[in-house]
Each structure stands twice: as C-alpha cells, then as structure tokens.
Scaffold this motif. Structure first.
Motif, PDB file in Angstrom:
ATOM      1  N   GLY A  27       0.794  -1.206   0.000  1.00 54.21           N
ATOM      2  CA  GLY A  27       0.000   0.000   0.000  1.00 54.21           C
ATOM      3  C   GLY A  27       0.833   1.265   0.000  1.00 54.21           C
ATOM      4  N   THR A  28       2.060   1.171  -0.479  1.00 57.73           N
ATOM      5  CA  THR A  28       2.901   2.361  -0.602  1.00 57.73           C
ATOM      6  C   THR A  28       3.268   2.562  -2.066  1.00 57.73           C
ATOM      7  OG1 THR A  28       4.945   1.120  -0.225  1.00 57.73           O
ATOM      8  CG2 THR A  28       3.889   2.084   1.711  1.00 57.73           C
ATOM      9  N   ALA A  29       3.566   3.795  -2.407  1.00 64.04           N
ATOM     10  CA  ALA A  29       4.007   4.103  -3.766  1.00 64.04           C
ATOM     11  C   ALA A  29       5.490   3.788  -3.892  1.00 64.04           C
ATOM     12  CB  ALA A  29       3.747   5.575  -4.073  1.00 64.04           C
ATOM     13  N   ASP A  30       5.913   3.402  -5.074  1.00 69.89           N
ATOM     14  CA  ASP A  30       7.320   3.129  -5.386  1.00 69.89           C
ATOM     15  C   ASP A  30       7.612   3.868  -6.685  1.00 69.89           C
ATOM     16  OD1 ASP A  30       9.851   2.144  -5.796  1.00 69.89           O
ATOM     17  OD2 ASP A  30       9.205   0.079  -6.216  1.00 69.89           O
ATOM     18  N   LEU A  31       8.101   5.105  -6.582  1.00 67.41           N
ATOM     19  CA  LEU A  31       8.212   6.000  -7.728  1.00 67.41           C
ATOM     20  C   LEU A  31       9.608   6.036  -8.332  1.00 67.41           C
ATOM     21  CD1 LEU A  31       6.250   9.011  -6.196  1.00 67.41           C
ATOM     22  CD2 LEU A  31       5.356   7.152  -7.606  1.00 67.41           C
ATOM     23  N   THR A  64       2.693  17.048  -6.324  1.00 67.53           N
ATOM     24  CA  THR A  64       2.052  18.270  -5.833  1.00 67.53           C
ATOM     25  C   THR A  64       2.803  19.541  -6.209  1.00 67.53           C
ATOM     26  OG1 THR A  64       3.173  18.020  -3.709  1.00 67.53           O
ATOM     27  CG2 THR A  64       0.928  17.102  -3.898  1.00 67.53           C
ATOM     28  N   SER A  65       4.098  19.437  -6.488  1.00 66.93           N
ATOM     29  CA  SER A  65       4.834  20.621  -6.932  1.00 66.93           C
ATOM     30  C   SER A  65       6.148  20.233  -7.584  1.00 66.93           C
ATOM     31  CB  SER A  65       5.086  21.597  -5.774  1.00 66.93           C
ATOM     32  OG  SER A  65       6.016  21.067  -4.864  1.00 66.93           O
ATOM     33  N   VAL A  66       6.658  21.173  -8.391  1.00 70.80           N
ATOM     34  CA  VAL A  66       7.928  20.998  -9.083  1.00 70.80           C
ATOM     35  C   VAL A  66       8.695  22.306  -8.925  1.00 70.80           C
ATOM     36  CG1 VAL A  66       9.035  20.483 -11.305  1.00 70.80           C
ATOM     37  CG2 VAL A  66       6.809  19.464 -10.758  1.00 70.80           C
ATOM     38  N   ILE A 122      19.903  20.485 -16.084  1.00 72.76           N
ATOM     39  CA  ILE A 122      19.335  21.285 -15.003  1.00 72.76           C
ATOM     40  C   ILE A 122      18.839  20.347 -13.897  1.00 72.76           C
ATOM     41  CG2 ILE A 122      18.676  23.178 -16.535  1.00 72.76           C
ATOM     42  CD1 ILE A 122      15.746  22.157 -16.168  1.00 72.76           C
ATOM     43  N   THR A 123      18.737  20.875 -12.699  1.00 74.51           N
ATOM     44  CA  THR A 123      18.256  20.103 -11.559  1.00 74.51           C
ATOM     45  C   THR A 123      16.797  20.457 -11.303  1.00 74.51           C
ATOM     46  OG1 THR A 123      20.460  20.069 -10.598  1.00 74.51           O
ATOM     47  CG2 THR A 123      18.641  19.605  -9.115  1.00 74.51           C
ATOM     48  N   VAL A 124      15.991  19.415 -11.113  1.00 68.05           N
ATOM     49  CA  VAL A 124      14.551  19.592 -10.897  1.00 68.05           C
ATOM     50  C   VAL A 124      14.152  18.787  -9.666  1.00 68.05           C
ATOM     51  CG1 VAL A 124      12.251  19.241 -11.890  1.00 68.05           C
ATOM     52  CG2 VAL A 124      14.170  19.866 -13.371  1.00 68.05           C
ATOM     53  N   LYS A 125      13.376  19.415  -8.783  1.00 69.48           N
ATOM     54  CA  LYS A 125      12.879  18.739  -7.579  1.00 69.48           C
ATOM     55  C   LYS A 125      11.388  18.476  -7.741  1.00 69.48           C
ATOM     56  CE  LYS A 125      12.400  19.281  -2.582  1.00 69.48           C
ATOM     57  NZ  LYS A 125      12.582  20.227  -1.466  1.00 69.48           N
ATOM     58  N   LEU A 126      11.005  17.214  -7.609  1.00 69.67           N
ATOM     59  CA  LEU A 126       9.610  16.781  -7.690  1.00 69.67           C
ATOM     60  C   LEU A 126       9.126  16.484  -6.274  1.00 69.67           C
ATOM     61  CD1 LEU A 126      10.108  14.211 -10.592  1.00 69.67           C
ATOM     62  CD2 LEU A 126       9.381  16.587 -10.812  1.00 69.67           C
ATOM     63  N   THR A 127       8.011  17.088  -5.868  1.00 70.13           N
ATOM     64  CA  THR A 127       7.477  16.885  -4.525  1.00 70.13           C
ATOM     65  C   THR A 127       6.148  16.141  -4.621  1.00 70.13           C
ATOM     66  OG1 THR A 127       8.549  18.914  -3.797  1.00 70.13           O
ATOM     67  CG2 THR A 127       6.807  18.049  -2.380  1.00 70.13           C
ATOM     68  N   PHE A 128       5.996  15.126  -3.776  1.00 68.96           N
ATOM     69  CA  PHE A 128       4.828  14.255  -3.806  1.00 68.96           C
ATOM     70  C   PHE A 128       4.059  14.329  -2.491  1.00 68.96           C
ATOM     71  CE2 PHE A 128       8.059  12.623  -6.616  1.00 68.96           C
ATOM     72  CZ  PHE A 128       7.365  12.404  -7.781  1.00 68.96           C
ATOM     73  N   ALA A 129       2.773  14.020  -2.532  1.00 65.78           N
ATOM     74  CA  ALA A 129       1.926  14.055  -1.344  1.00 65.78           C
ATOM     75  C   ALA A 129       2.326  12.970  -0.343  1.00 65.78           C
ATOM     76  CB  ALA A 129       0.456  13.890  -1.733  1.00 65.78           C
ATOM     77  N   GLY A 130       2.676  11.778  -0.825  1.00 65.94           N
ATOM     78  CA  GLY A 130       2.962  10.662   0.072  1.00 65.94           C
ATOM     79  C   GLY A 130       4.425  10.276   0.161  1.00 65.94           C
ATOM     80  N   SER A 131       5.105  10.245  -0.949  1.00 65.71           N
ATOM     81  CA  SER A 131       6.515   9.843  -0.987  1.00 65.71           C
ATOM     82  C   SER A 131       7.407  11.043  -0.716  1.00 65.71           C
ATOM     83  CB  SER A 131       6.858   9.279  -2.370  1.00 65.71           C
ATOM     84  OG  SER A 131       6.009   8.196  -2.688  1.00 65.71           O
ATOM     85  N   GLY A 132       8.644  10.763  -0.434  1.00 61.55           N
ATOM     86  CA  GLY A 132       9.606  11.847  -0.269  1.00 61.55           C
ATOM     87  C   GLY A 132       9.889  12.501  -1.605  1.00 61.55           C
ATOM     88  N   LEU A 134      11.833  13.807  -4.957  1.00 61.92           N
ATOM     89  CA  LEU A 134      12.851  13.248  -5.854  1.00 61.92           C
ATOM     90  C   LEU A 134      13.544  14.409  -6.548  1.00 61.92           C
ATOM     91  CD1 LEU A 134      10.987  10.316  -7.679  1.00 61.92           C
ATOM     92  CD2 LEU A 134      12.776  10.114  -5.962  1.00 61.92           C
ATOM     93  N   THR A 135      14.862  14.402  -6.548  1.00 60.69           N
ATOM     94  CA  THR A 135      15.630  15.394  -7.287  1.00 60.69           C
ATOM     95  C   THR A 135      16.248  14.687  -8.487  1.00 60.69           C
ATOM     96  OG1 THR A 135      16.063  16.654  -5.288  1.00 60.69           O
ATOM     97  CG2 THR A 135      17.512  17.063  -7.155  1.00 60.69           C
TER      98      THR A 135
END
Length: 151
Positions: A27-31, A64-66, A122-132, A134-135
């Motif tokens: 029941g966890t995401a694996d991104l 949720t954000s980039v 370029i460096t991009v940070k991806l923010t998720f609701a449940g997971s930590g 990812l850069t």
C-alpha cells in the motif's frame, strides 16, 4: 527429530514467502523517473519540460509541486483538445505512470533566471503528497528534439 527440521524449514519458507507478498503490495508508492528532458528554450523567460513518473507500488501518489533553481516557478499543465490548463497536482496511479510529453501533460519553467542551452543539465525537484521528494537531472536537448517519452 529428523522429521521436525524439514517441517520447520518448510513453515519458515512459507512465512517468508507470505511476508514477501504482503511487502510487495504494502500500500505504498514506489516512484521512479525516466526520460526527463527539456528542449532548448526559444524564449528567454520560459521553457518546457517532459518526463515519465512510474509507480510500481500498490498505492497511488500525487505530484504536488515541481521546482528548479533555474526558474522563478515551475507550473504543471495538462492539454486536452488543444486547450492548456494549469494543474495544482497530478495523480500517479498504483502500478501506473504519469507521462509529461509534448502536446499533453507538461511542465512550464517560468521566469527563467538563465536560458539553458543544449548539452547542459538542469536540476529539478519533484514533490509528492505521500513519498519523499525526488531530485532529478534533466538534460537540455535541441529545440526540435522529440524523444520517445511516454511512447
């Protein structure tokens, strides 16, 4: 006594197999992220970005954000029937994927602090609701590049 050792081993192996099964659908995401790229921007203040986020886990998650240090802000958009609409989030379904590609879902890097050039990363940070978060590193490709993201 000799009979008990094999039965104990079989019971232990069965328990481990069941634990492994419950772990894979815990029941966890694996991104993970694949095929990130940015076509070299033609505008001095705006660029697009594309990538695929795959979820091999048993639960959905939500982008949720980039953000990126090269842009004042990064917004997420969907394109349906030729109409572009800004989105505050995108769901990545369990055992599914979220594709950002030209003419569909995409990222917009706005208020560029510097214009990225082909060959740079370029460096991009991806923010998720449940997971930590990812850069990731996103290579800048030619303005006319059409990689196979999402195909």
């Amino acid at each position: 006594m000799k009979r008990r050792a094999p039965l104990t081993a079989v019971a232990l192996a069965g328990s481990l197999a069941l634990a492994g099964c419950s772990g894979s659908s815990s029941g966890t995401a694996d991104l993970s992220v694949s095929s990130p790229y940015m076509p070299q921007p033609v505008s001095a203040d705006m660029a697009a970005g594309f990538l695929t986020i795959t979820n091999k886990g048993g639960a959905k998650d939500e982008l949720t954000s980039v953000s990126s240090d090269i842009a004042g802000q990064v917004t997420m958009h969907s394109t349906v029937g030729g109409a572009m609409e800004e989105k505050s989030s995108f769901v990545i379904p369990a055992h599914g994927r979220l594709v950002f590609r030209s003419g569909a879902n995409h990222l917009m890097f706005e208020k560029l602090k510097r214009k990225p050039k082909q060959g740079q990363t370029i460096t991009v940070k991806l923010t998720f609701a449940g997971s930590g978060p990812l850069t990731i590193s996103m290579p800048v490709k030619s303005a006319t590049s059409v990689p196979s993201t999402g195909r």
